[in-house]
Enzyme design. Structure first.
Site, mmCIF file in Angstrom:
data_model
loop_
_atom_site.group_PDB
_atom_site.id
_atom_site.type_symbol
_atom_site.label_atom_id
_atom_site.label_comp_id
_atom_site.label_asym_id
_atom_site.label_seq_id
_atom_site.Cartn_x
_atom_site.Cartn_y
_atom_site.Cartn_z
ATOM 1 C CD GLU A 1 24.177 32.332 46.749
ATOM 2 O OE1 GLU A 1 25.116 33.613 48.016
ATOM 3 O OE2 GLU A 1 25.476 31.130 46.657
ATOM 4 C CD GLU B 1 37.944 43.722 31.671
ATOM 5 O OE1 GLU B 1 39.004 43.979 31.773
ATOM 6 O OE2 GLU B 1 37.498 42.629 31.767
#
Length: 304
Positions: free
Chosen positions: A87, A118
């Site tokens: 963004e 992860e």
């Protein structure tokens, strides 16, 4: 760091006594409970105000010197980092490489869960190496429960390269420690749905990233007052916003604002500078460059 099979004591894994009858609540009671618990995200941000401010200052300093900001995480935490990075270019006209999100599992993990990745600390370190991170850069490791090996591996590798490191977690430091430059703890308590850190932990992380990236861009001169004068004019909505910003900050009509915007190659910041100082495009561009893109400082330099 706790062992991967010994996480039950972590704040993010505990059961919330207020939601122990969650499956028996009416729909309205469920909504009210979520609303009440989500209020804790605002309190958590307030408690973390000082490390957040420090993170903004250090990151802005690094980016002024040509450094980059990296968010790195897995699962929800990683996706939020990718979202915030994505963004920045349309909002602040930053170049895509300036703020980057690194997600365990890459692009595919944005839409399909790959939580098993992860657990690989070496993959986190490799991600740092692949992006050639240096002492000029800032690396923000995001892990709600604080224990994600992928994130810790990345932060350790980043420290070895001399980069500024920031840790964002939703557990207290006495449960999970981190050797970083800035340690941000967003303590929202146990989730309504035990262990589901996409809820309060995800919400408070998004709030923190909003503050961090926006605060950095403000310091970099991407904002004038509270207007996004570096907005990228790439569609009709943003073109309309650009014209409204010009009209609001000047005495121009919409038609005049549109003409000025085109003269400045659709740069709101440059258009304002040209209007307020009478400079042409090339001279305005140079003046902004001389003041690191800060419109207020550039205008003051002419009008002093």
């Amino acid at each position: 760091m706790p062992k991967l099979d010994e996480r039950g004591h972590l704040l993010t894994e505990q059961a919330n006594p207020k939601s122990q009858h969650l499956d028996q609540l009416t729909t309205l009671e469920l909504v009210d409970l979520f609303n009440h618990e989500d209020a804790r995200t605002i309190e958590a941000i307030a408690q973390a105000r000082e490390p957040l401010a420090t993170a903004i200052d250090l990151t802005a300093k690094a980016l002024r010197q040509g450094g980059r900001l990296f968010y790195i995480g897995a699962g929800t935490s990683g996706r939020l980092g990718v979202l915030d990075a994505a963004e920045c270019p349309p909002t602040f006209c930053s170049y895509p490489e300036q703020v980057q999100g690194i997600l365990a599992g890459g692009t595919e993990a944005l839409v399909r869960s790959s939580e098993g990745l992860e657990d690989r600390a070496d993959d986190g370190a490799a991600a740092i190496d692949n992006r050639q991170i240096t002492m000029l850069d800032v690396v923000v490791g995001i892990t709600a429960g604080g224990t994600t090996p992928y994130v810790h591996g990345a932060l350790q590798a980043a420290r070895q390269q001399g980069a500024t490191t920031i840790f964002i977690a939703c557990v207290p430091a006495d449960q999970v420690s981190a050797q970083v430059d800035v340690d941000i703890r967003l303590l929202v308590g146990p989730e309504v749905l035990a262990g589901s850190t996409r809820l309060k932990a995800g919400t408070v992380t998004k709030l923190a990233l909003n503050i961090l990236s926006t605060g950095v861009m403000v310091q970099l001169g991407k904002v004038y007052g509270n207007r996004m004068v570096d907005v990228a004019v790439t569609n009709k909505k943003l073109h309309d916003r650009a014209l409204r910003i010009l009209q609001d900050l000047t005495d121009l009509s919409r038609e005049e604002a549109g003409h000025l915007l085109e003269q400045s190659d659709r740069s709101v910041k440059l258009a304002l500078l040209m209007h307020w100082t009478g400079l042409g495009k090339e001279a305005g561009d140079q003046l902004l460059a001389d003041h690191q893109g800060n419109l207020r400082k550039a205008v003051s330099a002419v009008n002093k």
